[in-house]
Design an enzyme around this catalytic site. Structure first.
Site, PDB file in Angstrom:
ATOM      1  N   PRO A 410       0.800  -1.276   0.062  1.00  0.00           N
ATOM      2  CA  PRO A 410       0.045   0.126   0.070  1.00  0.00           C
ATOM      3  C   PRO A 410       0.843   1.308   0.137  1.00  0.00           C
ATOM      4  O   PRO A 410       2.038   1.299   0.605  1.00  0.00           O
ATOM      5  CB  PRO A 410      -0.663  -0.320   1.222  1.00  0.00           C
ATOM      6  N   HIS A 411       0.416   2.369  -0.717  1.00  0.00           N
ATOM      7  CA  HIS A 411       0.972   3.566  -0.850  1.00  0.00           C
ATOM      8  C   HIS A 411       0.131   4.781  -0.869  1.00  0.00           C
ATOM      9  O   HIS A 411      -0.919   4.680  -1.161  1.00  0.00           O
ATOM     10  CB  HIS A 411       2.152   3.366  -1.978  1.00  0.00           C
TER      11      HIS A 411
END
Length: 496
Positions: A410-411
């Site tokens: 995730p980012h």
């Protein structure tokens, strides 16, 4: 021929003719000049031996008694007073230490030049001055005293002054400069003395920690070069295996085959072949070092845990221990404690990226709980944690980053960050995510990437670095096997 012809024309002109002939040879540089030089040295030794026999045949041993006490006192003054005075004057301002000057003052045996000149003068003067024979007798007395006294005691004096020949513990490296220069620097940092032999056309690096010489690696004069008298091991890592073999054959005459190592292709065999992984070829290593995807470093192994960090991407090449330097074969044992020269495969853009890691066990309900735990490592938080968590989860719902191999990435972009920052978590038993893994493997490695807003280039570079890292199954397995968060961070740092 030059000597005889010139002397036939004019007495004593032969020596000058020989000197001029030698100067012409040096200027013209004919083929095989070095072979001529070695042949000349052999003739010189033979000639000196013959001349000594001929000159000694003229001596009358009974004349030595005619020297008397005064004659022997003059010899003592020559050895104890005149020679040290001569050395002090000749070495003034030349950087010699007191111990070196003392050794030079003692070791000065007289030889063939003094004997031949004294015999020549004595023979020329004997007709008018019968006592001229004392010149020859006195000179041979000086030769006998200095050869016996100073020659036999030279070793003891050198040991007393701590000027003995240095031990042969230095490593001589030959090959492509892109390889042997970082290899030499790593060996020096690990504590092993090194001399790097570069081609005569190369440029010597400024400020290198190792000794540098510029020469043809196949030059036989290297074997007797005073600057290489402490070389005890040779490592030839040129991309040309035949050149490496010739270098080892040259030095094996002095050091023995067991002290000479070379790179050769995987199919080649030989007692002096370096037992490295076949993938560590000079050409590939040179390309990797130039591109920055590989590096040569020194690494301290003080505990078995340090040794466990070694692997396919952190490969030991040489070990420096109290017993000396040894080559490390693939899968070979590494002494503890020791310092290693390691070949490290780097992931571009990974340096300083992963800053924190946590281990999470027990019941972890979902990815949101992991992200909140990771954001707790950021102090002060870059923005409101709740809003950031929701943005990350919303992105995951639209474009899942479950990559397979048990990894999710995730980012999000964050206001106030100066550079990308990644937070890592390992979840025992896995965690539920919105996206299904392509390979169906449970997700247990979470890499939360936070990037500065308005800098998509940094973000993409960081994403690529993480993807290259976690897509290596062996590396992901080693991350899962680490018992501590510090161990996981260390493994990642080893690849940066």
């Amino acid at each position: 021929l030059a000597f005889g012809a010139a002397n036939a024309v004019l007495t004593e002109a032969g020596i000058l003719a020989v000197v001029v002939a030698g100067m012409i040879l040096a200027v013209r540089q004919p083929p095989h000049l070095k072979q001529l030089h070695h042949f000349k040295l052999e003739l010189t030794e033979l000639g000196i031996g013959l001349v000594f026999i001929l000159l000694a045949a003229r001596l009358d041993l009974a004349r030595f008694a005619d020297l008397g006490v005064s004659g022997w006192l003059v010899i003592a003054g020559l050895v104890v007073v005149l020679r040290p005075l001569n050395v002090l004057i000749a070495t003034w301002g030349q950087g010699f230490s007191k111990r070196e000057k003392g050794f030079l003052s003692w070791v000065a045996p007289r030889g063939i030049v003094a004997a031949s000149m004294a015999s020549l003068f004595a023979h020329a003067l004997e007709g008018e001055h019968p006592e001229a024979a004392i010149l020859e007798t006195f000179t041979f007395a000086v030769i006998a005293v200095t050869v016996l006294l100073q020659g036999l005691s030279a070793g003891a004096v050198a040991r007393w002054l701590r000027l003995e020949k240095p031990p042969r513990d230095r490593w001589l490296l030959t090959g492509a400069p892109e390889v042997i220069q970082p290899l030499g620097a790593a060996l020096m940092d690990a504590g092993a003395p090194v001399v790097v032999l570069l081609d005569a056309d190369a440029r010597a690096p400024a400020g290198a920690p190792y000794r540098v010489m510029l020469s043809d690696p196949l030059d036989p004069d290297l074997l007797t070069d005073p600057l290489l008298m402490d070389v005890g091991h040779v490592l030839a890592v040129s991309a040309n295996p035949h050149l490496n073999q010739l270098v080892c054959q040259l030095w094996a005459e002095v050091l023995g085959a067991k002290a000479c190592w070379r790179w050769a292709p995987g199919s080649a065999t030989g007692p002096d072949q370096a037992p490295w992984d076949p993938s560590v070829s000079p050409s590939g290593l040179s390309a990797g070092l130039t591109a920055g995807t590989r590096t040569l470093d020194s690494f301290a192994v003080e505990t078995p845990a340090d040794r466990d960090r070694l692997g396919a991407h952190f490969q030991p090449l040489l070990a420096v221990s109290p017993a000396g330097v040894s080559l490390v074969a693939p899968g070979g044992s590494v002494p503890v404690p020791s310092r290693l020269v390691v070949l490290r495969d780097r992931v571009d853009g990974l340096a300083g990226l992963v800053t924190d890691a946590v281990l999470m066990g027990g019941a972890v309900p979902d990815l949101e709980a992991v992200i909140r735990r990771l954001l707790g490592c950021v102090s002060p938080p870059p923005e409101a944690a709740d809003g950031l968590v929701q943005r990350v989860l919303a992105r995951e719902a639209d474009l899942p980053t479950t990559m397979g191999l048990g990894v999710v990435l995730p980012h999000a972009y964050v206001e106030g960050l100066r550079r990308c920052r990644c937070l890592m978590a390992r979840v025992e038993g896995g965690v539920r995510t919105d996206g299904e893994a392509p390979d169906g493997q449970p997700v247990d490695l979470v890499f939360l990437l936070l990037s500065p807003k308005g800098h998509p280039e940094q973000h993409l570079r960081a994403m690529a670095a993480l993807a290259r890292l976690v897509y290596e199954p062996t590396f992901s397995a080693r991350l899962r096997a680490q018992p501590t968060a510090e161990g996981m961070l260390q493994l990642i740092a080893d690849r940066s």
